[in-house]
Design a protein around this motif. Sequence first.
Motif, PDB file in Angstrom:
ATOM      1  N   ILE A 182       0.839  -1.197   0.000  1.00  0.00           N
ATOM      2  CA  ILE A 182       0.000   0.000   0.000  1.00  0.00           C
ATOM      3  C   ILE A 182       0.875   1.250   0.000  1.00  0.00           C
ATOM      4  CG2 ILE A 182      -1.734   1.291   1.311  1.00  0.00           C
ATOM      5  CD1 ILE A 182      -2.579  -1.489   2.471  1.00  0.00           C
ATOM      6  N   ALA A 183       1.902   1.258   0.847  1.00  0.00           N
ATOM      7  CA  ALA A 183       2.803   2.408   0.916  1.00  0.00           C
ATOM      8  C   ALA A 183       3.474   2.661  -0.423  1.00  0.00           C
ATOM      9  CB  ALA A 183       3.851   2.185   2.003  1.00  0.00           C
ATOM     10  N   ASP A 184       3.942   1.600  -1.062  1.00  0.00           N
ATOM     11  CA  ASP A 184       4.611   1.748  -2.360  1.00  0.00           C
ATOM     12  C   ASP A 184       3.664   2.327  -3.411  1.00  0.00           C
ATOM     13  OD1 ASP A 184       6.924   0.764  -1.296  1.00  0.00           O
ATOM     14  OD2 ASP A 184       6.706  -1.260  -2.133  1.00  0.00           O
ATOM     15  N   ALA A 185       2.402   1.856  -3.400  1.00  0.00           N
ATOM     16  CA  ALA A 185       1.431   2.353  -4.383  1.00  0.00           C
ATOM     17  C   ALA A 185       1.167   3.834  -4.180  1.00  0.00           C
ATOM     18  CB  ALA A 185       0.138   1.559  -4.278  1.00  0.00           C
ATOM     19  N   LEU A 186       1.044   4.262  -2.931  1.00  0.00           N
ATOM     20  CA  LEU A 186       0.774   5.670  -2.646  1.00  0.00           C
ATOM     21  C   LEU A 186       1.977   6.540  -2.982  1.00  0.00           C
ATOM     22  CD1 LEU A 186      -1.116   5.331   0.761  1.00  0.00           C
ATOM     23  CD2 LEU A 186      -2.103   5.864  -1.482  1.00  0.00           C
ATOM     24  N   ARG A 187       3.161   6.061  -2.622  1.00  0.00           N
ATOM     25  CA  ARG A 187       4.369   6.845  -2.930  1.00  0.00           C
ATOM     26  C   ARG A 187       4.591   6.947  -4.429  1.00  0.00           C
ATOM     27  NH1 ARG A 187       6.697   4.314   1.979  1.00  0.00           N
ATOM     28  NH2 ARG A 187       7.394   2.567   0.682  1.00  0.00           N
ATOM     29  N   ALA A 188       4.322   5.871  -5.150  1.00  0.00           N
ATOM     30  CA  ALA A 188       4.505   5.888  -6.606  1.00  0.00           C
ATOM     31  C   ALA A 188       3.511   6.846  -7.253  1.00  0.00           C
ATOM     32  CB  ALA A 188       4.330   4.482  -7.180  1.00  0.00           C
ATOM     33  N   ALA A 189       2.274   6.857  -6.777  1.00  0.00           N
ATOM     34  CA  ALA A 189       1.270   7.771  -7.322  1.00  0.00           C
ATOM     35  C   ALA A 189       1.674   9.213  -7.069  1.00  0.00           C
ATOM     36  CB  ALA A 189      -0.096   7.488  -6.699  1.00  0.00           C
ATOM     37  N   HIS A 190       2.151   9.481  -5.863  1.00  0.00           N
ATOM     38  CA  HIS A 190       2.591  10.833  -5.526  1.00  0.00           C
ATOM     39  C   HIS A 190       3.800  11.245  -6.369  1.00  0.00           C
ATOM     40  CE1 HIS A 190       4.816  13.793  -2.925  1.00  0.00           C
ATOM     41  NE2 HIS A 190       3.625  14.347  -2.973  1.00  0.00           N
ATOM     42  N   ALA A 191       4.731  10.328  -6.548  1.00  0.00           N
ATOM     43  CA  ALA A 191       5.949  10.636  -7.303  1.00  0.00           C
ATOM     44  C   ALA A 191       5.660  10.975  -8.763  1.00  0.00           C
ATOM     45  CB  ALA A 191       6.923   9.464  -7.217  1.00  0.00           C
ATOM     46  N   ARG A 192       4.637  10.365  -9.321  1.00  0.00           N
ATOM     47  CA  ARG A 192       4.336  10.653 -10.734  1.00  0.00           C
ATOM     48  C   ARG A 192       3.419  11.868 -10.886  1.00  0.00           C
ATOM     49  NH1 ARG A 192      -0.709   9.450 -11.916  1.00  0.00           N
ATOM     50  NH2 ARG A 192      -1.817   7.819 -10.755  1.00  0.00           N
ATOM     51  N   GLY A 193       3.028  12.488  -9.759  1.00  0.00           N
ATOM     52  CA  GLY A 193       2.287  13.735  -9.842  1.00  0.00           C
ATOM     53  C   GLY A 193       0.833  13.666  -9.472  1.00  0.00           C
ATOM     54  N   ALA A 194       0.342  12.516  -8.972  1.00  0.00           N
ATOM     55  CA  ALA A 194      -1.056  12.428  -8.555  1.00  0.00           C
ATOM     56  C   ALA A 194      -1.269  13.230  -7.274  1.00  0.00           C
ATOM     57  CB  ALA A 194      -1.465  10.977  -8.327  1.00  0.00           C
ATOM     58  N   ARG A 195      -2.451  13.749  -7.113  1.00  0.00           N
ATOM     59  CA  ARG A 195      -2.831  14.433  -5.874  1.00  0.00           C
ATOM     60  C   ARG A 195      -3.256  13.366  -4.875  1.00  0.00           C
ATOM     61  NH1 ARG A 195      -7.199  18.729  -7.013  1.00  0.00           N
ATOM     62  NH2 ARG A 195      -8.206  16.898  -7.878  1.00  0.00           N
ATOM     63  N   ILE A 196      -2.762  13.458  -3.646  1.00  0.00           N
ATOM     64  CA  ILE A 196      -3.046  12.458  -2.620  1.00  0.00           C
ATOM     65  C   ILE A 196      -3.896  13.109  -1.530  1.00  0.00           C
ATOM     66  CG2 ILE A 196      -2.077  10.759  -1.045  1.00  0.00           C
ATOM     67  CD1 ILE A 196      -1.290  10.299  -3.954  1.00  0.00           C
ATOM     68  N   MET A 197      -4.980  12.429  -1.147  1.00  0.00           N
ATOM     69  CA  MET A 197      -5.886  12.943  -0.131  1.00  0.00           C
ATOM     70  C   MET A 197      -6.185  11.861   0.906  1.00  0.00           C
ATOM     71  SD  MET A 197      -8.649  14.748  -2.713  1.00  0.00           S
ATOM     72  CE  MET A 197      -9.874  14.898  -1.389  1.00  0.00           C
ATOM     73  N   SER A 198      -6.569  12.305   2.090  1.00  0.00           N
ATOM     74  CA  SER A 198      -7.058  11.353   3.100  1.00  0.00           C
ATOM     75  C   SER A 198      -8.257  11.953   3.802  1.00  0.00           C
ATOM     76  CB  SER A 198      -5.966  11.023   4.128  1.00  0.00           C
ATOM     77  OG  SER A 198      -5.659  12.152   4.926  1.00  0.00           O
ATOM     78  N   ILE A 199      -9.132  11.064   4.248  1.00  0.00           N
ATOM     79  CA  ILE A 199     -10.285  11.449   5.044  1.00  0.00           C
ATOM     80  C   ILE A 199     -10.140  10.802   6.412  1.00  0.00           C
ATOM     81  CG2 ILE A 199     -12.799  11.300   5.275  1.00  0.00           C
ATOM     82  CD1 ILE A 199     -12.987  11.285   2.239  1.00  0.00           C
ATOM     83  N   CYS A 200     -10.298  11.605   7.467  1.00  0.00           N
ATOM     84  CA  CYS A 200     -10.264  11.103   8.834  1.00  0.00           C
ATOM     85  C   CYS A 200      -8.948  10.366   9.119  1.00  0.00           C
ATOM     86  CB  CYS A 200     -11.487  10.214   9.078  1.00  0.00           C
ATOM     87  SG  CYS A 200     -11.781   9.788  10.806  1.00  0.00           S
ATOM     88  N   THR A 201      -9.016   9.128   9.603  1.00  0.00           N
ATOM     89  CA  THR A 201      -7.820   8.373   9.961  1.00  0.00           C
ATOM     90  C   THR A 201      -7.075   7.835   8.746  1.00  0.00           C
ATOM     91  OG1 THR A 201      -9.321   6.521  10.336  1.00  0.00           O
ATOM     92  CG2 THR A 201      -8.545   7.715  12.278  1.00  0.00           C
ATOM     93  N   GLY A 202      -7.536   8.138   7.550  1.00  0.00           N
ATOM     94  CA  GLY A 202      -6.722   7.840   6.373  1.00  0.00           C
ATOM     95  C   GLY A 202      -5.379   8.543   6.451  1.00  0.00           C
ATOM     96  N   ALA A 203      -5.301   9.615   7.258  1.00  0.00           N
ATOM     97  CA  ALA A 203      -4.028  10.324   7.453  1.00  0.00           C
ATOM     98  C   ALA A 203      -2.978   9.409   8.088  1.00  0.00           C
ATOM     99  CB  ALA A 203      -4.251  11.558   8.324  1.00  0.00           C
TER     100      ALA A 203
ATOM    101  N   TRP B  83     -10.363  12.941  17.756  1.00  0.00           N
ATOM    102  CA  TRP B  83     -10.356  11.826  18.702  1.00  0.00           C
ATOM    103  C   TRP B  83      -9.069  11.010  18.608  1.00  0.00           C
ATOM    104  CZ3 TRP B  83     -13.455  10.338  22.637  1.00  0.00           C
ATOM    105  CH2 TRP B  83     -13.335   9.034  23.097  1.00  0.00           C
ATOM    106  N   TRP B  84      -8.480  10.973  17.417  1.00  0.00           N
ATOM    107  CA  TRP B  84      -7.287  10.159  17.178  1.00  0.00           C
ATOM    108  C   TRP B  84      -5.995  10.975  17.225  1.00  0.00           C
ATOM    109  CZ3 TRP B  84      -7.756   4.857  16.307  1.00  0.00           C
ATOM    110  CH2 TRP B  84      -9.052   4.393  16.094  1.00  0.00           C
ATOM    111  N   ALA B  85      -6.081  12.238  17.588  1.00  0.00           N
ATOM    112  CA  ALA B  85      -4.911  13.116  17.480  1.00  0.00           C
ATOM    113  C   ALA B  85      -3.754  12.696  18.380  1.00  0.00           C
ATOM    114  CB  ALA B  85      -5.325  14.553  17.789  1.00  0.00           C
ATOM    115  N   GLU B  86      -4.057  12.320  19.618  1.00  0.00           N
ATOM    116  CA  GLU B  86      -2.995  11.958  20.547  1.00  0.00           C
ATOM    117  C   GLU B  86      -2.217  10.738  20.045  1.00  0.00           C
ATOM    118  OE1 GLU B  86      -2.391  10.781  25.269  1.00  0.00           O
ATOM    119  OE2 GLU B  86      -4.324  11.547  24.547  1.00  0.00           O
ATOM    120  N   LYS B  87      -2.943   9.737  19.574  1.00  0.00           N
ATOM    121  CA  LYS B  87      -2.267   8.553  19.052  1.00  0.00           C
ATOM    122  C   LYS B  87      -1.476   8.882  17.798  1.00  0.00           C
ATOM    123  CE  LYS B  87      -3.942   4.432  19.443  1.00  0.00           C
ATOM    124  NZ  LYS B  87      -4.722   3.158  19.324  1.00  0.00           N
ATOM    125  N   PHE B  88      -2.036   9.753  16.949  1.00  0.00           N
ATOM    126  CA  PHE B  88      -1.336  10.141  15.725  1.00  0.00           C
ATOM    127  C   PHE B  88      -0.007  10.803  16.077  1.00  0.00           C
ATOM    128  CE2 PHE B  88      -0.163  12.743  12.160  1.00  0.00           C
ATOM    129  CZ  PHE B  88      -0.585  12.040  11.042  1.00  0.00           C
TER     130      PHE B  88
END
Length: 334
Positions: free
Chosen positions: A100-121, A140-145
């Motif tokens: 999953i990490a590789d797919a997201l990094r590869a998408a970002h590297a080629r210029g895709a816009r990356i977004m997250s909702i809630c704990t997707g961060a 609610w998840w800020a301390e753990k983040f």
Amino acid sequence: MRKNWAMSEQHLVAVVALDGVVPFDLGTPTQIFGTARDETGHRKYKTLVCTPGGRPVTTAAGYRVTPDHGLDLTERAGTVVVSGIHAGDPVERGTVDPVIADALRAAHARGARIMSICTGAFVLAAAGLLDERPATTHWWWAEKFREFFPQVKLDADVLFVDDGDVLTSAGVGAGIDLCLHVVRTDFGSEVANRAARRSVVPPWRDGGQAQYIERPLPRPSDATLAATRAWAAERLDAPLSLQDMAAHATMSVRTFTRRFREETGVSPARWLLQQRVDHARALLESTDLPVEVVARRCGLGTAAGLRQHLQSTIGVAPSAYRRTFRVVPERAGG
């Protein structure tokens, strides 16, 4: 420089769902982007859901989601959205599957816009895409983040953070705000407002707005300051002081300030400034009034004052905002 992600005829959005996905967060981008259309009814986005290997994933609501696509969808998407999760390694251990990490990094590297909702961060952070960058997640998840990702500049007090090519939002309804913000940035206010109307939600909440106000609901018999806020909102072009607003509410300044903050979560001065900036934005979008006139009608004084407040609030000058978000009246029958 901000990239123009709206250049393609139909922008492809890949929504990534992982085990423990929050159904609301999964449905938000498909709903908002799916209803973003021009005046002819042409869809501006194509939104598809994908999972690792195209396999079914569990949801936080006790059922499974079976997608039509695997993570290879992220290889051609212009925007990749990671939905929130309530279980799994990202929120329990601060780690993410390397695939999953590789797919997201590869998408970002080629210029895709990356977004997250809630704990997707958590997923973006575990993939290293938020290092030394501003971001947000559900309060609610800020301390753990922060415990897992001290290198991220987390602001858990805002609805969403737009850092150009990487955007994050707080929980639940804030995902709607972020998606509408993206539609507005890509295609302007007319398309974003149309999507908001179709979804029966407010067309705009500023990203810097507080996530929540922790207070008990007022008793029906309790007086509120709604009438004073409405009174002030009708007089934005006039000099309004704290004393003026307190006098209208027939309260002392101290009591008024305390009650106002309890009801809105912000000080009277900050609320008044936000109303003025919002009114200025509406006038810039819907009229051809000179910037100096817009500034006076909103109580911001001069064009320089409007420029300063708009720049500090949303990061653009009045002229640039008008060029981007100018609303063109729909044609008859459109």
